[in-house]
Design a protein around this motif. Structure first.
Motif, PDB file in Angstrom:
ATOM      1  N   PRO A  25       0.826  -1.215   0.000  1.00 53.31           N
ATOM      2  CA  PRO A  25       0.000   0.000   0.000  1.00 53.31           C
ATOM      3  C   PRO A  25       0.861   1.267   0.000  1.00 53.31           C
ATOM      4  CG  PRO A  25       0.118  -0.883   2.205  1.00 53.31           C
ATOM      5  CD  PRO A  25       0.856  -1.859   1.307  1.00 53.31           C
ATOM      6  N   ASP A  26       0.265   2.369  -0.426  1.00 52.75           N
ATOM      7  CA  ASP A  26       0.980   3.647  -0.421  1.00 52.75           C
ATOM      8  C   ASP A  26       1.448   4.024   0.972  1.00 52.75           C
ATOM      9  OD1 ASP A  26       0.700   3.891  -3.150  1.00 52.75           O
ATOM     10  OD2 ASP A  26      -1.029   5.238  -3.043  1.00 52.75           O
ATOM     11  N   SER A  27       0.734   3.552   2.011  1.00 51.44           N
ATOM     12  CA  SER A  27       1.116   3.883   3.389  1.00 51.44           C
ATOM     13  C   SER A  27       2.475   3.300   3.768  1.00 51.44           C
ATOM     14  CB  SER A  27       0.047   3.390   4.369  1.00 51.44           C
ATOM     15  OG  SER A  27      -0.040   1.971   4.343  1.00 51.44           O
ATOM     16  N   LEU A  28       3.011   2.384   2.953  1.00 46.80           N
ATOM     17  CA  LEU A  28       4.311   1.772   3.223  1.00 46.80           C
ATOM     18  C   LEU A  28       5.389   2.271   2.252  1.00 46.80           C
ATOM     19  CD1 LEU A  28       5.380  -0.231   5.308  1.00 46.80           C
ATOM     20  CD2 LEU A  28       4.874  -2.080   3.725  1.00 46.80           C
ATOM     21  N   LYS A  29       5.072   3.307   1.501  1.00 50.88           N
ATOM     22  CA  LYS A  29       6.016   3.868   0.527  1.00 50.88           C
ATOM     23  C   LYS A  29       6.493   5.228   1.009  1.00 50.88           C
ATOM     24  CE  LYS A  29       3.789   1.392  -3.229  1.00 50.88           C
ATOM     25  NZ  LYS A  29       2.979   1.484  -4.453  1.00 50.88           N
ATOM     26  N   PHE A  30       7.813   5.354   1.165  1.00 48.80           N
ATOM     27  CA  PHE A  30       8.431   6.568   1.688  1.00 48.80           C
ATOM     28  C   PHE A  30       9.608   6.956   0.804  1.00 48.80           C
ATOM     29  CE2 PHE A  30       6.375   4.402   5.155  1.00 48.80           C
ATOM     30  CZ  PHE A  30       5.684   5.421   5.788  1.00 48.80           C
ATOM     31  N   GLU A  31       9.756   8.237   0.542  1.00 53.88           N
ATOM     32  CA  GLU A  31      10.808   8.728  -0.355  1.00 53.88           C
ATOM     33  C   GLU A  31      12.215   8.329   0.109  1.00 53.88           C
ATOM     34  OE1 GLU A  31      10.801  10.055  -3.463  1.00 53.88           O
ATOM     35  OE2 GLU A  31       8.681   9.520  -3.336  1.00 53.88           O
ATOM     36  N   GLY A  32      12.470   8.411   1.403  1.00 57.51           N
ATOM     37  CA  GLY A  32      13.798   8.064   1.914  1.00 57.51           C
ATOM     38  C   GLY A  32      14.151   6.613   1.649  1.00 57.51           C
ATOM     39  N   ASP A  33      13.203   5.722   1.891  1.00 57.90           N
ATOM     40  CA  ASP A  33      13.426   4.299   1.641  1.00 57.90           C
ATOM     41  C   ASP A  33      13.519   4.034   0.144  1.00 57.90           C
ATOM     42  OD1 ASP A  33      13.534   1.436   2.561  1.00 57.90           O
ATOM     43  OD2 ASP A  33      11.733   1.363   1.302  1.00 57.90           O
ATOM     44  N   LYS A  34      12.682   4.704  -0.625  1.00 57.87           N
ATOM     45  CA  LYS A  34      12.692   4.542  -2.087  1.00 57.87           C
ATOM     46  C   LYS A  34      14.061   4.911  -2.663  1.00 57.87           C
ATOM     47  CE  LYS A  34      10.538   6.387  -6.208  1.00 57.87           C
ATOM     48  NZ  LYS A  34       9.737   7.462  -6.724  1.00 57.87           N
ATOM     49  N   ARG A  35      14.622   6.032  -2.203  1.00 55.79           N
ATOM     50  CA  ARG A  35      15.963   6.458  -2.670  1.00 55.79           C
ATOM     51  C   ARG A  35      17.030   5.428  -2.292  1.00 55.79           C
ATOM     52  NH1 ARG A  35      14.268  11.391  -1.086  1.00 55.79           N
ATOM     53  NH2 ARG A  35      15.324  11.210   0.913  1.00 55.79           N
ATOM     54  N   PHE A  36      16.998   4.983  -1.033  1.00 50.34           N
ATOM     55  CA  PHE A  36      17.966   3.994  -0.555  1.00 50.34           C
ATOM     56  C   PHE A  36      17.896   2.732  -1.412  1.00 50.34           C
ATOM     57  CE2 PHE A  36      18.741   0.192   2.027  1.00 50.34           C
ATOM     58  CZ  PHE A  36      20.057   0.420   2.412  1.00 50.34           C
ATOM     59  N   PHE A  37      16.694   2.244  -1.646  1.00 48.38           N
ATOM     60  CA  PHE A  37      16.446   1.019  -2.417  1.00 48.38           C
ATOM     61  C   PHE A  37      16.910   1.192  -3.869  1.00 48.38           C
ATOM     62  CE2 PHE A  37      12.936  -1.798  -4.302  1.00 48.38           C
ATOM     63  CZ  PHE A  37      13.599  -2.983  -3.997  1.00 48.38           C
ATOM     64  N   LEU A 129      16.799  -4.400   6.421  1.00 45.60           N
ATOM     65  CA  LEU A 129      15.432  -4.367   6.939  1.00 45.60           C
ATOM     66  C   LEU A 129      15.030  -2.926   7.229  1.00 45.60           C
ATOM     67  CD1 LEU A 129      12.937  -5.992   7.947  1.00 45.60           C
ATOM     68  CD2 LEU A 129      14.022  -5.968  10.217  1.00 45.60           C
ATOM     69  N   SER A 130      14.211  -2.365   6.336  1.00 46.98           N
ATOM     70  CA  SER A 130      13.664  -1.021   6.555  1.00 46.98           C
ATOM     71  C   SER A 130      12.368  -1.170   7.339  1.00 46.98           C
ATOM     72  CB  SER A 130      13.378  -0.326   5.218  1.00 46.98           C
ATOM     73  OG  SER A 130      14.573  -0.080   4.514  1.00 46.98           O
ATOM     74  N   GLU A 131      12.147  -0.232   8.271  1.00 42.40           N
ATOM     75  CA  GLU A 131      10.970  -0.333   9.121  1.00 42.40           C
ATOM     76  C   GLU A 131      10.200   0.983   9.165  1.00 42.40           C
ATOM     77  OE1 GLU A 131      11.660  -3.059  12.695  1.00 42.40           O
ATOM     78  OE2 GLU A 131      13.692  -2.377  12.187  1.00 42.40           O
ATOM     79  N   ALA A 132       8.876   0.852   9.091  1.00 40.93           N
ATOM     80  CA  ALA A 132       7.943   1.979   9.180  1.00 40.93           C
ATOM     81  C   ALA A 132       7.105   1.777  10.444  1.00 40.93           C
ATOM     82  CB  ALA A 132       7.067   2.030   7.937  1.00 40.93           C
ATOM     83  N   PRO A 133       7.600   2.223  11.608  1.00 37.27           N
ATOM     84  CA  PRO A 133       6.951   1.908  12.881  1.00 37.27           C
ATOM     85  C   PRO A 133       5.582   2.565  13.084  1.00 37.27           C
ATOM     86  CG  PRO A 133       8.749   3.447  13.222  1.00 37.27           C
ATOM     87  CD  PRO A 133       8.804   3.024  11.785  1.00 37.27           C
ATOM     88  N   GLN A 134       5.233   3.540  12.251  1.00 38.83           N
ATOM     89  CA  GLN A 134       3.939   4.205  12.414  1.00 38.83           C
ATOM     90  C   GLN A 134       2.856   3.573  11.529  1.00 38.83           C
ATOM     91  OE1 GLN A 134       4.580   8.430  11.856  1.00 38.83           O
ATOM     92  NE2 GLN A 134       6.390   8.397  13.161  1.00 38.83           N
TER      93      GLN A 134
END
Length: 183
Positions: A25-37, A129-134
């Motif tokens: 879902p979009d709720s698990l997509k973040f720019e910082g993680d996207k750049r890293f990946f 392991l990237s984590e989205a705790p919220q």
């Protein structure tokens, strides 16, 4: 053949990589993680994933990949993606699939889903392991087949991987990535 194996996933607080419909879902997509990946995948020799996992980035068509599928027997080039090899692990081993894809060395990025991650669990040099705790995804799809019975941390530790220092990817949402390495 000489390979280094790295896994990449972002998970919700409850260890999920997708929602109940098996969609990230979009709720698990973040720019910082996207750049890293994206930066990580630009450096690898080969990407391995299942039929439902794909990074969908600008450089994706240029990347060599193995796509796991049970719908074929013989290794074959994906008719829709010339840099992709369709691979059924029940009919060819990993080394044969790499030879077919013309990849003999370098870093192999495993990007999911759960069954694919599990297949390489004892080969990872590093699992990012990237984590989205919220974010919570009740009834979602766990990043490994043992999740949610066990946490992603417990699964990685059970396979001899140890956490390194967390890196902050996006402070506004507390998105971090932890390298889990084999000693």
């Amino acid at each position: 053949m000489s390979f280094r194996f790295e896994g990449y996933v972002i998970v919700s607080a409850d260890g999920m990589l997708a929602d109940a419909r098996h969609v990230m879902p979009d709720s698990l997509k973040f720019e910082g993680d996207k750049r890293f990946f994206e930066e990580a995948l630009d450096r690898v020799a080969l990407i391995v994933h299942g039929r439902h996992s794909h990074e969908g980035q600008p450089n994706s068509p240029k990347r060599k990949r193995l796509i796991l599928t049970r719908k074929i027997k013989a290794l074959t080039v994906d008719p829709e993606m010339p840099n992709a090899t369709l691979w059924n692990p029940e009919h060819a081993n990993f080394e044969d699939a790499c030879a077919f894809a013309d990849v003999a060395s370098g870093t192999v990025a495993i990007i999911g889903g759960p069954v694919v991650f599990d297949m390489f669990m004892d080969r990872y040099d590093t699992f990012w392991l990237s984590e989205a705790p919220q974010v919570r995804l009740p009834g979602g799809e766990g990043c490994f087949t043992d999740v949610p019975a066990r946490t992603p941390h417990q699964v990685l530790a059970a396979h001899g991987l140890n956490p390194g220092a967390k890196l902050m990817l996006e402070a506004a949402h507390d998105i971090t990535v932890t390298p889990w390495r084999r000693r």
